[in-house]
Scaffold this motif. Sequence first.
Motif, short mmCIF file in Angstrom:
data_model
loop_
_atom_site.label_atom_id
_atom_site.label_comp_id
_atom_site.label_asym_id
_atom_site.label_seq_id
_atom_site.Cartn_x
_atom_site.Cartn_y
_atom_site.Cartn_z
N MET A 1 -15.45 -15.12 23.47
CA MET A 1 -14.31 -14.64 24.27
C MET A 1 -13.20 -15.69 24.26
O MET A 1 -13.44 -16.87 24.44
CB MET A 1 -14.75 -14.37 25.71
N LEU A 2 -11.96 -15.24 24.01
CA LEU A 2 -10.84 -16.16 23.93
C LEU A 2 -10.40 -16.63 25.31
O LEU A 2 -10.24 -15.84 26.23
CB LEU A 2 -9.64 -15.48 23.23
N GLU A 3 -10.18 -17.96 25.44
CA GLU A 3 -9.63 -18.48 26.67
C GLU A 3 -8.15 -18.13 26.76
O GLU A 3 -7.51 -17.77 25.77
CB GLU A 3 -9.82 -19.99 26.74
N GLU A 4 -7.58 -18.28 27.97
CA GLU A 4 -6.21 -17.87 28.20
C GLU A 4 -5.21 -18.64 27.34
O GLU A 4 -4.21 -18.08 26.90
CB GLU A 4 -5.86 -18.05 29.69
N ASN A 5 -5.50 -19.94 27.11
CA ASN A 5 -4.53 -20.73 26.34
C ASN A 5 -4.45 -20.26 24.89
O ASN A 5 -3.39 -20.24 24.27
CB ASN A 5 -4.86 -22.23 26.40
N PHE A 6 -5.63 -19.84 24.31
CA PHE A 6 -5.59 -19.31 22.96
C PHE A 6 -4.91 -17.95 22.91
O PHE A 6 -4.20 -17.62 21.96
CB PHE A 6 -7.01 -19.22 22.38
N LYS A 7 -5.13 -17.13 23.94
CA LYS A 7 -4.45 -15.84 24.01
C LYS A 7 -2.93 -16.05 24.04
O LYS A 7 -2.17 -15.29 23.43
CB LYS A 7 -4.89 -15.07 25.25
N GLN A 8 -2.49 -17.10 24.79
CA GLN A 8 -1.06 -17.38 24.87
C GLN A 8 -0.52 -17.83 23.51
O GLN A 8 0.60 -17.46 23.11
CB GLN A 8 -0.80 -18.46 25.93
N ASP A 9 -1.32 -18.64 22.79
CA ASP A 9 -0.89 -19.09 21.45
C ASP A 9 -0.70 -17.89 20.52
O ASP A 9 0.28 -17.82 19.76
CB ASP A 9 -1.92 -20.05 20.85
N ILE A 10 -1.64 -16.95 20.54
CA ILE A 10 -1.53 -15.75 19.70
C ILE A 10 -0.30 -14.95 20.09
O ILE A 10 0.47 -14.49 19.23
CB ILE A 10 -2.81 -14.89 19.82
N LEU A 11 -0.10 -14.78 21.41
CA LEU A 11 1.06 -14.03 21.90
C LEU A 11 2.37 -14.69 21.47
O LEU A 11 3.31 -14.00 21.07
CB LEU A 11 0.99 -13.91 23.43
N ASN A 12 2.41 -16.04 21.55
CA ASN A 12 3.62 -16.76 21.15
C ASN A 12 3.96 -16.48 19.68
O ASN A 12 5.13 -16.24 19.34
CB ASN A 12 3.44 -18.26 21.37
N ILE A 46 -8.59 -19.65 14.77
CA ILE A 46 -8.29 -18.31 15.27
C ILE A 46 -7.05 -17.78 14.56
O ILE A 46 -6.02 -18.46 14.49
CB ILE A 46 -8.06 -18.33 16.79
N THR A 47 -7.12 -16.55 14.07
CA THR A 47 -5.95 -15.93 13.44
C THR A 47 -4.95 -15.49 14.51
O THR A 47 -5.33 -14.91 15.52
CB THR A 47 -6.37 -14.71 12.59
N CYS A 48 -3.66 -15.76 14.22
CA CYS A 48 -2.60 -15.34 15.14
C CYS A 48 -1.76 -14.21 14.54
O CYS A 48 -1.28 -13.34 15.26
CB CYS A 48 -1.68 -16.53 15.45
N SER A 49 -1.56 -14.24 13.21
CA SER A 49 -0.83 -13.18 12.53
C SER A 49 -1.35 -13.11 11.10
O SER A 49 -1.64 -14.14 10.50
CB SER A 49 0.68 -13.46 12.54
N VAL A 50 -1.45 -11.88 10.54
CA VAL A 50 -2.13 -11.70 9.25
C VAL A 50 -1.36 -10.72 8.37
O VAL A 50 -0.81 -9.73 8.85
CB VAL A 50 -3.57 -11.16 9.47
N GLN A 51 -1.32 -11.02 7.05
CA GLN A 51 -0.94 -10.06 6.02
C GLN A 51 -2.13 -9.96 5.07
O GLN A 51 -2.43 -10.89 4.35
CB GLN A 51 0.31 -10.54 5.25
N GLY A 57 -10.44 -8.81 5.89
CA GLY A 57 -11.12 -8.34 7.10
C GLY A 57 -10.75 -9.02 8.39
O GLY A 57 -11.29 -8.67 9.44
N LEU A 58 -9.82 -9.99 8.36
CA LEU A 58 -9.44 -10.67 9.61
C LEU A 58 -8.21 -10.01 10.21
O LEU A 58 -7.30 -9.59 9.51
CB LEU A 58 -9.14 -12.15 9.34
N LYS A 59 -8.20 -9.97 11.56
CA LYS A 59 -7.04 -9.48 12.29
C LYS A 59 -6.74 -10.49 13.41
O LYS A 59 -7.56 -11.36 13.70
CB LYS A 59 -7.31 -8.09 12.86
N PRO A 60 -5.53 -10.43 14.02
CA PRO A 60 -5.18 -11.39 15.07
C PRO A 60 -6.24 -11.45 16.17
O PRO A 60 -6.70 -10.43 16.68
CB PRO A 60 -3.86 -10.84 15.61
N GLY A 61 -6.67 -12.67 16.51
CA GLY A 61 -7.69 -12.88 17.53
C GLY A 61 -9.07 -13.12 16.94
O GLY A 61 -9.98 -13.56 17.65
N ASP A 62 -9.27 -12.81 15.64
CA ASP A 62 -10.56 -13.05 15.01
C ASP A 62 -10.76 -14.54 14.73
O ASP A 62 -9.79 -15.30 14.56
CB ASP A 62 -10.67 -12.27 13.70
N GLU A 63 -12.02 -14.96 14.66
CA GLU A 63 -12.33 -16.38 14.47
C GLU A 63 -13.21 -16.60 13.25
O GLU A 63 -13.98 -15.73 12.85
CB GLU A 63 -13.06 -16.95 15.69
#
Length: 438
Positions: A1-12, A46-51, A57-63
């Motif tokens: 489960m992602l902690e809040e700080n990593f969720k914020q990094d992905i969102l940024n 952790i992936t934040c953005s993907v092409q 097979g990876l999408k944002p939030g995957d590790e």
Amino acid sequence: MLEENFKQDILNIQNISIVPTLLNVICQTTGMGFAAVARVTEDRWITCSVQDNVSFGLKPGDELQVKTTICDEIRQNHKAVIIDNVSEDDEFRNHHTPAMYGLQSYISVPIIRKDGSFFGTLCAIDPKPNELKTFKTREMFNLFSELISFHITSIEEANENKIILKEKNTLLEKTVVEKQEVEKIKTNIEQTLIEKNISLEKMNSELEAFNYISSHDLQEPLRKIQLFTDIIELEETQNLSQKGLNAFNKIRSSAFRMQNLINDLLIYSKTKFDERKFEVKNLNTIVDEVIEDLSEEIESKNVTFEIQNLGTLSIIEFQFRQLLYNLISNSLKFSLPDKNLIISIAGKIINGSELLLDNLSANTKYYNITLSDNGIGFDQAHSEKIFGLFQALHTKPLKSTGIGLTIVKRIVENHNGFIKAEGALNEGAKFEIFIPIE
């Protein structure tokens, strides 16, 4: 489960609208099937953005397990890793990462925040070999990494300011007892908020312009790259004919324009957010350094310089060198082909009361720098418009990105000064800069 700080990094990262465009550009220009922005720490990847064009097979939030990645090594030494062909690479042919993930080509560069801390990586992989160890590919990844870092820093600073303001408001409500004092402090805070909102709105407007040029104007040279690559592929499969060579040269020109555009955008951003350290410097020395930097073009155009009365001035050295570089370069770009170019640079001290300019204070002394040439010039009706973002003086291809004079105006404003322009078509241009001596 992602902690809040990593969720914020992905969102940024996902709030940076140009990131998908950059990843798409990477895949199209390098032939790589997968590109991503990853957040990397000592124990997380952790992936934040993907092409993903190869179904990796990876999408944002995957590790991924960080120790299974090459990014872990990049985090430790802050150095890029580039592999054209794993099976032929002495350093990585036996590395566990390519074997585990079935990749043959790989490139990854670090994303470093403005304060020097490590955020993560901008990376691309593919199951087949690709030619990646080229100057253009390295420069493209470095520029895109700096661009992402700039946006991360801006977003994180804006978030931090919101937290600070919220904490101050909470403390205010708890500690202020007397109503009169409360109202006084609230008034001050409201004024501060208004000023900060104005500043943030201005920043957002500039970032929108930044995002627009990055996500739209980049497409024009890339479309050319695709078009002429198709021509070579369809018509010149065995040997490059003259037509194929012409198509290849157009590809190079388009890529060159894209690189110049990104460089100018980064310089424009840095003049806003870089530290402003004023030092007393000799302007003659800076002019000599700029002339040396432009020596090849100056020599090819047989330029004559007339330099008079330049002395010392308290300036931000890096920015002022960029200012003079842009102005002299502008004169070189827009010279008349059948006329020897003369560039004049002069300095003098003048009282504001001697000048009939609304922008200057009558009680202040100014250092006045005048730079003029006898080149193409411009219509005086456009003397204000030419300082606007993405406004080019002339439309001849590749001569200007339309950012150089905007950078000049911002640098002058960073010195609390004022600039004006005068011109006449086919007679020349003159720029006057006024910097307060105090």
